[in-house]
Design an enzyme around this catalytic site. Structure first.
Site, PDB file in Angstrom:
ATOM      1  N   THR A 232       0.851  -1.189   0.000  1.00 44.63           N
ATOM      2  CA  THR A 232       0.000   0.000   0.000  1.00 44.63           C
ATOM      3  C   THR A 232       0.892   1.247   0.000  1.00 44.63           C
ATOM      4  O   THR A 232       1.773   1.376   0.846  1.00 44.63           O
ATOM      5  CB  THR A 232      -0.897  -0.004   1.253  1.00 44.63           C
ATOM      6  OG1 THR A 232      -1.577  -1.252   1.284  1.00 44.63           O
ATOM      7  CG2 THR A 232      -1.885   1.135   1.229  1.00 44.63           C
TER       8      THR A 232
ATOM      9  N   LYS B  52      -7.099   1.599  -3.218  1.00 46.32           N
ATOM     10  CA  LYS B  52      -6.693   0.886  -2.000  1.00 46.32           C
ATOM     11  C   LYS B  52      -6.746   1.809  -0.791  1.00 46.32           C
ATOM     12  O   LYS B  52      -7.264   1.463   0.275  1.00 46.32           O
ATOM     13  CB  LYS B  52      -5.272   0.335  -2.194  1.00 46.32           C
ATOM     14  CG  LYS B  52      -4.581  -0.091  -0.940  1.00 46.32           C
ATOM     15  CD  LYS B  52      -5.188  -1.348  -0.357  1.00 46.32           C
ATOM     16  CE  LYS B  52      -4.786  -1.510   1.075  1.00 46.32           C
ATOM     17  NZ  LYS B  52      -4.749  -2.850   1.543  1.00 46.32           N
TER      18      LYS B  52
ATOM     19  N   GLY C  79      -6.320  -0.103  15.041  1.00 47.45           N
ATOM     20  CA  GLY C  79      -4.935  -0.552  14.961  1.00 47.45           C
ATOM     21  C   GLY C  79      -4.644  -1.303  13.687  1.00 47.45           C
ATOM     22  O   GLY C  79      -5.422  -1.298  12.736  1.00 47.45           O
TER      23      GLY C  79
ATOM     24  N   CYS D 133      -2.681  -1.235   8.564  1.00 51.80           N
ATOM     25  CA  CYS D 133      -3.321  -0.741   7.339  1.00 51.80           C
ATOM     26  C   CYS D 133      -4.211   0.467   7.617  1.00 51.80           C
ATOM     27  O   CYS D 133      -3.879   1.585   7.270  1.00 51.80           O
ATOM     28  CB  CYS D 133      -4.146  -1.854   6.713  1.00 51.80           C
ATOM     29  SG  CYS D 133      -3.236  -3.392   6.653  1.00 51.80           S
TER      30      CYS D 133
HETATM   31  N1  SAJ Z   1     -12.366  -1.713  14.217  1.00 52.71           N
HETATM   32  C1  SAJ Z   1     -13.218  -0.995  15.050  1.00 52.71           C
HETATM   33  N2  SAJ Z   1     -14.550  -1.005  14.764  1.00 52.71           N
HETATM   34  C2  SAJ Z   1     -15.069  -1.697  13.717  1.00 52.71           C
HETATM   35  C3  SAJ Z   1     -14.193  -2.410  12.879  1.00 52.71           C
HETATM   36  C4  SAJ Z   1     -12.838  -2.401  13.158  1.00 52.71           C
HETATM   37  O1  SAJ Z   1     -12.786  -0.354  16.013  1.00 52.71           O
HETATM   38  O2  SAJ Z   1     -16.296  -1.662  13.546  1.00 52.71           O
HETATM   39  C5  SAJ Z   1     -10.914  -1.703  14.493  1.00 52.71           C
HETATM   40  C6  SAJ Z   1     -10.350  -3.078  14.818  1.00 52.71           C
HETATM   41  O3  SAJ Z   1     -10.499  -3.362  16.192  1.00 52.71           O
HETATM   42  C7  SAJ Z   1      -8.910  -2.922  14.392  1.00 52.71           C
HETATM   43  C8  SAJ Z   1      -8.977  -1.947  13.218  1.00 52.71           C
HETATM   44  O4  SAJ Z   1     -10.253  -1.347  13.288  1.00 52.71           O
HETATM   45  O5  SAJ Z   1      -8.127  -2.338  15.428  1.00 52.71           O
HETATM   46  C9  SAJ Z   1      -8.774  -2.528  11.854  1.00 52.71           C
HETATM   47  O6  SAJ Z   1      -9.377  -3.815  11.731  1.00 52.71           O
HETATM   48  P1  SAJ Z   1     -10.163  -4.315  10.440  1.00 52.71           P
HETATM   49  O7  SAJ Z   1     -10.607  -5.697  10.710  1.00 52.71           O
HETATM   50  O8  SAJ Z   1     -11.200  -3.348  10.071  1.00 52.71           O
HETATM   51  O9  SAJ Z   1      -9.108  -4.242   9.256  1.00 52.71           O
HETATM   52  P2  SAJ Z   1      -7.599  -4.752   9.034  1.00 52.71           P
HETATM   53  O10 SAJ Z   1      -6.681  -3.605   9.329  1.00 52.71           O
HETATM   54  O11 SAJ Z   1      -7.306  -6.026   9.723  1.00 52.71           O
HETATM   55  O12 SAJ Z   1      -7.622  -5.031   7.444  1.00 52.71           O
HETATM   56  C10 SAJ Z   1      -7.958  -3.962   6.572  1.00 52.71           C
HETATM   57  C11 SAJ Z   1      -9.029  -4.474   5.584  1.00 52.71           C
HETATM   58  N3  SAJ Z   1      -9.588  -3.324   4.877  1.00 52.71           N
HETATM   59  C12 SAJ Z   1     -10.927  -3.109   4.801  1.00 52.71           C
HETATM   60  O13 SAJ Z   1     -11.730  -3.817   5.351  1.00 52.71           O
HETATM   61  C13 SAJ Z   1     -11.369  -1.948   3.978  1.00 52.71           C
HETATM   62  C14 SAJ Z   1      -8.408  -5.458   4.621  1.00 52.71           C
HETATM   63  O14 SAJ Z   1      -9.339  -5.822   3.614  1.00 52.71           O
HETATM   64  C15 SAJ Z   1      -7.150  -4.858   3.967  1.00 52.71           C
HETATM   65  O15 SAJ Z   1      -6.527  -5.792   3.098  1.00 52.71           O
HETATM   66  C16 SAJ Z   1      -6.167  -4.531   5.059  1.00 52.71           C
HETATM   67  O16 SAJ Z   1      -6.784  -3.539   5.898  1.00 52.71           O
HETATM   68  C17 SAJ Z   1      -4.886  -4.011   4.428  1.00 52.71           C
HETATM   69  O17 SAJ Z   1      -3.929  -4.794   4.312  1.00 52.71           O
HETATM   70  O18 SAJ Z   1      -4.854  -2.867   3.972  1.00 52.71           O
END
Ligand code: SAJ
Length: 425
Positions: free
Chosen positions: A119, A204, A255, A258
């Protein structure tokens, strides 16, 4: 079948390399990290990801995937999957993309393909990579095909999403997009969309930014709810009954490597990214907000003990990168708190990682930071017996308030006011 070099065998590169190898391609995982390369050559992995260990073991045993600390010369395809960390001033640290691109130059031959998966800020392929690749003397887009094809896999579901997600391939010209599409077709069952490299970079970043901004909205709702006498989680569940509303979940912050970083790449490149900037700051403020809530419950922090359950950046993975709960831990410690951590997934990443009940011993409060599956079956009566202060703070709406309170503990929930406005009768 092609010979493929994947540069960077971390959270993205390793599963990608293993997937290509499982389809019969000859794959080299090139990385400067000797520990990762040695583990790979033994068919082992040093990260936690469902199914990945078995896949890597198999393709290494079959001889289709090897690790190397040298960039191999005779490959058809070079895929860059190195980290793009963030500098302290929130600009992208592109040094690994630069050095990976430089490493490829002496290896390039006519007909080769170069793909950036990391990214990156918009215009990275055009402005950073192409000038370096041109040093090979080969014509980019005619003799060497170049594209950005961003990874979009969700940690915890990496192998499934690599296969089933759709994919964007942004080439520097049409021919590049088409050639790179052919490469990914062997592992991707989802649709593959072709566009320009800069559009792919922007897509992205906007995907992760969309999520970040929406989580910021949920976190703002949590803060407002505590102030205005409502329960944010009830508001979310009711508001989401609307067919066009989908409010995400509040929490102790955002966190991972990404979503917590990528929006800054847009802020760096354009001063129009104001909402994005605000949302990032709002999410980054959550650990400090939770610290304030704990302080409010305990009537101060100095000399207190907190039993902290879960410190990874999200449930059921071992990744603590950019974890907001790790930030919370640090803030609490700076305020004179003894923090006992229990995280069954973080393993040795945490010094003094306690078991579920040892963690609670003599603590003033149990705080749920991450909803790991192991915390589903906590025996609150046992916990109540060990805790000195009879307080539980749930930052994820994960524990049952009734079960906690039945055990004689006071249940606090992030986003729920302690002075709920109630019906009079
Ligand atoms: N989180 C919240 N509230 C929510 C959803 C998530 O506080 O309702 C927090 C989580 O606890 C975590 C953070 O957001 O700390 C990120 O978690 P996540 O599950 O949303 O995403 P990542 O970082 O594990 O993965 C993301 C994904 N992107 C999207 O869903 C748009 C994934 O598809 C990407 O490939 C990845 O980033 C990346 O590599 O960029």
């Amino acid at each position: 079948m092609k010979s493929i070099c994947v540069i960077g065998i971390g959270y993205v590169g390793l599963p990608t390399a293993a997937m290509f190898a499982s389809k019969g391609h000859k794959v080299v995982g090139y990385d400067l990290n000797e520990k990762a390369v040695n583990a790979l050559n033994k068919g082992e992995i040093i990260i936690e990801e469902p199914g990945l260990g078995e896949l890597v073991k198999r393709v290494v045993e079959e001889g289709n995937l090897v690790g190397s600390t040298q960039c191999p010369k005779d490959c058809d395809v070079y895929i860059i999957a190195v980290p793009t960390p963030i500098n302290s001033d929130k600009t992208a640290d592109m040094r690994y993309v630069k050095s990976a691109t430089r490493a490829i130059v002496p290896c390039l031959e006519e007909g080769n393909i170069v793909v950036l998966e990391s990214t990156s800020p918009p215009r990275t392929v055009e402005d950073l990579m192409l000038p370096i690749l041109k040093e090979s003397g080969l014509k980019m887009g005619e003799q060497v095909y170049v594209a950005h094809s961003p990874e979009r896999i969700l940690p915890g579901k990496v192998l499934e999403e690599l296969r089933t997600n759709s994919r964007i391939v942004g080439g520097i010209n049409k021919k590049s997009s088409e050639e790179v599409k052919k490469v990914y077709e062997s592992i991707v069952e989802g649709e593959i969309f072709l566009t320009t490299s800069t559009t792919a970079e922007m897509c992205k970043l906007m995907e992760n930014t969309f999520r970040d901004v929406n989580i910021a909205l949920a976190n703002e709702l949590a803060k407002m709810s505590e102030e205005l006498g409502v329960n944010a989680w009830e508001v979310i569940s009711l508001a989401n009954q609307h067919p066009r509303v989908n409010i995400l979940s509040p929490g102790p912050g955002v966190g991972g490597h990404c979503i917590a970083l990528d929006p800054w790449f847009l802020v760096e490149k354009s001063d129009k990214a104001r909402l994005i900037n605000r949302a990032r700051l709002n999410n980054d403020s959550m650990p400090s907000y939770v610290k304030g809530k704990i302080s409010g419950i305990l009537g101060g922090l100095e000399g207190k003990t907190v039993a902290l359950y879960g410190v990874t950046y999200k449930p059921n993975i071992d990744d603590v990168r950019e974890s907001p709960v790790m930030v919370l831990k640090k803030l609490l410690e700076e305020a004179g708190v003894k923090v006992n951590v229990c995280d069954p997934h973080a393993g040795e990443k945490i010094k003094d990682n306690y078991g579920i009940y040892d963690c609670a011993k003599d603590a003033d409060i149990a705080v749920l930071g991450v909803n790991h599956k192991e915390f589903e079956s906590v025996d609150f009566a046992k916990l109540a017996h060990l805790l000195k202060g009879k307080n539980v703070l749930d930052t994820r709406n994960f524990w049952s308030a009734a079960s906690v309170e039945e055990a004689g503990l006071k249940y606090y929930l992030l986003g729920k006011s302690d002075n709920m406005v109630k019906w009079e009768n």
